[in-house]
Design an enzyme around this catalytic site. Structure first.
Site, short mmCIF file in Angstrom:
data_model
loop_
_atom_site.label_atom_id
_atom_site.label_comp_id
_atom_site.label_asym_id
_atom_site.label_seq_id
_atom_site.Cartn_x
_atom_site.Cartn_y
_atom_site.Cartn_z
N LYS A 43 -7.18 7.88 4.72
CA LYS A 43 -6.85 6.45 4.71
C LYS A 43 -5.53 6.24 5.45
CE LYS A 43 -7.35 2.90 1.16
NZ LYS A 43 -7.16 2.64 -0.27
O1 G3P Z 1 -8.53 -1.15 -2.59
C1 G3P Z 1 -7.29 -1.74 -2.46
C2 G3P Z 1 -6.80 -2.07 -3.80
O2 G3P Z 1 -6.31 -0.95 -4.43
C3 G3P Z 1 -5.84 -3.18 -3.85
O3 G3P Z 1 -6.20 -3.90 -4.96
O4 G3P Z 1 -5.90 -5.50 -6.75
O5 G3P Z 1 -3.94 -4.17 -5.89
O6 G3P Z 1 -4.94 -5.99 -4.52
P1 G3P Z 1 -5.19 -4.95 -5.57
#
Ligand code: G3P
Length: 217
Positions: free
Chosen positions: A83
């Site tokens: 990634k």
């Molecule tokens: O897959 C990306 C994720 O980890 C981000 O999620 O909820 O932190 O925006 P969030």
């Protein structure tokens, strides 16, 4: 649509694996930090639980360091996908790693223009963040629709991984938009099971059956 769990927590991954509906895992430095365990060790453990793409993110910011770091991560297990952030240096590293056959997931994508760059660099996956776009008052799933349309129109091979999915509605909309993958926290996957009519219906079925075949003594 493939379902990935967005977690580095082994208990959550084991529960998801038991349902037989988890096709892969995404992690990021924040999720790994939450677990407080050596990064490479945790990625190796995850690979033993889920047999599918496992995204492991580099923490270097320069391509010259991201490339060896990515190669080291890819060497942990054949299912590891490297990634990389959607920066100039990340795209440079993506081009280099992709040309060597190493699969990449370009993350922190917030625009269709950025998604085009990821596809041009040969990314295996691109991760647009739906929830974080909603957070700033825009429409995260419109971005998924735009990227899917552009990739189809242009014949790009990069797969759209809808990330930062926070609700079951996000998952439904990403599926409707044609995202090939959705990654979500365990609690979002778990919430997809819920419907009060399922509980009510099952309760009634069991009561009727009991009344007919298991009369009270
Ligand atoms: O897959 C990306 C994720 O980890 C981000 O999620 O909820 O932190 O925006 P969030």
């Amino acid at each position: 649509m493939k379902f990935f769990l967005d977690t580095a927590n082994l208990d959550e991954l084991k529960k998801g694996a038991e349902w037989g509906i988890v096709d892969g895992v995404t992690t990021n430095p924040s999720l790994i930090a939450k677990e407080g365990i050596k990064f490479e060790d945790r990625i190796a453990e995850i690979c033993q639980i889920i047999d599918g793409d496992i995204s492991a993110e580099v923490v270097s910011t320069e391509a010259k360091l991201m490339i060896p770091e990515g190669k080291k991560l890819a060497a942990i297990h054949k299912n590891v996908v490297v990634k990389l952030p959607l920066t100039r240096e990340g795209i440079k590293a993506c081009s280099a790693l992709s040309s060597e056959g190493i699969r990449t997931n370009v993350t922190l994508c917030f625009s269709a223009a950025q998604a085009i760059l990821a596809a041009k660099a040969g990314a295996y996956l691109v991760s647009p963040f739906v929830g974080r776009i909603d957070d700033i008052g825009w429409d995260g799933n419109q971005l998924i629709r735009d990227i899917v349309d552009i990739y189809i129109e242009q014949g790009f091979k990069t797969l759209v991984l809808a990330a930062s999915l926070r609700t079951s509605l996000h998952v439904i909309e990403a599926a409707r938009a044609g995202a090939q993958v959705g990654t979500m926290p365990f609690k979002v996957l778990d919430s997809m099971f819920n419907h009060p009519l399922t509980d009510k219906g099952l309760d009634q079925f069991l009561k009727d059956y009991q009344k007919a075949f298991e009369p009270a003594k």
